[in-house]
Design a protein around this motif. Sequence first.
Motif, mmCIF file in Angstrom:
data_model
loop_
_atom_site.group_PDB
_atom_site.id
_atom_site.type_symbol
_atom_site.label_atom_id
_atom_site.label_comp_id
_atom_site.label_asym_id
_atom_site.label_seq_id
_atom_site.Cartn_x
_atom_site.Cartn_y
_atom_site.Cartn_z
ATOM 1 N N SER A 131 1.366 -1.313 0.178
ATOM 2 C CA SER A 131 -0.274 -0.112 0.052
ATOM 3 C C SER A 131 1.111 1.347 0.051
ATOM 4 C CB SER A 131 -0.796 -0.080 1.444
ATOM 5 O OG SER A 131 0.188 0.468 2.789
ATOM 6 N N THR A 132 1.799 0.856 0.963
ATOM 7 C CA THR A 132 2.169 2.296 0.519
ATOM 8 C C THR A 132 3.750 2.309 -0.638
ATOM 9 O OG1 THR A 132 4.611 1.135 1.680
ATOM 10 C CG2 THR A 132 3.323 2.917 3.186
ATOM 11 N N THR A 133 4.127 1.664 -1.143
ATOM 12 C CA THR A 133 4.357 1.138 -2.660
ATOM 13 C C THR A 133 3.529 2.212 -3.737
ATOM 14 O OG1 THR A 133 5.670 -0.299 -1.713
ATOM 15 C CG2 THR A 133 5.365 0.015 -4.295
ATOM 16 N N ALA A 134 2.569 1.971 -3.629
ATOM 17 C CA ALA A 134 1.075 2.358 -3.756
ATOM 18 C C ALA A 134 1.308 4.022 -4.294
ATOM 19 C CB ALA A 134 0.139 1.605 -3.865
ATOM 20 N N ALA A 135 1.449 4.055 -2.930
ATOM 21 C CA ALA A 135 1.145 5.761 -2.721
ATOM 22 C C ALA A 135 2.203 6.041 -2.869
ATOM 23 C CB ALA A 135 0.994 6.064 -1.043
#
Length: 206
Positions: A131-135
């Motif tokens: 999720s942080t990578t997607a952000a």
Amino acid sequence: MSMDVSGQKEFRSSPSSSIVTFTTKFLPYQLYPSATQAGESKYDWYKKTKYDDSEERMKMYTTLMSAYGAPLAIDFRFDGLVANTLQAHRVVQHYQEEQGGEVADRIINSLYEQYFEQAQHPSSPETLLKSTTAAGINEAEATKFIEDEDEGLQDVKLLMREQAGNGVDSVPHIVFEGRRRDFTLEGAKEVAEYLKVLDQVAKESS
């Protein structure tokens, strides 16, 4: 149905959007804080706690949810795990404070997609890192924060107690802060209901 991206776009293209600017702030709240981190079967948990262990009622629920999701290209899955979400809240709050609401929104959108459509654990390190990578957050930086499960944890717990003290007992619980008054919507709503409130806030701000 919560206010999705299409609803936000609809408001932004309306005349009211030129009058006010809305900033989104996420606050943590857990419906089931006693859930374990290891988790348990999502399907079995819903069937037991929501539908008195009735297979027939559970099938009605999955059919209805699938029908709700289809027009929005959401393919709900009912396998996977129900588990504690505290670590996910910790990550969202940390990056909201550090990088703002838009980054937090991207994290949450990824978490929702992983949980509801990919049947992933809601707060495992793997889910959180994805999720942080997607952000758009640096992977090494995010990994370090995710692995330190105590950093920022007490702040999140304090925010949760504040929400409970404010009478929050369901999700979503959305407060629209207006110039003259605030509006609160509780529980799932159609997009049109959110747009109505946004337009009302805009009118009262002109």
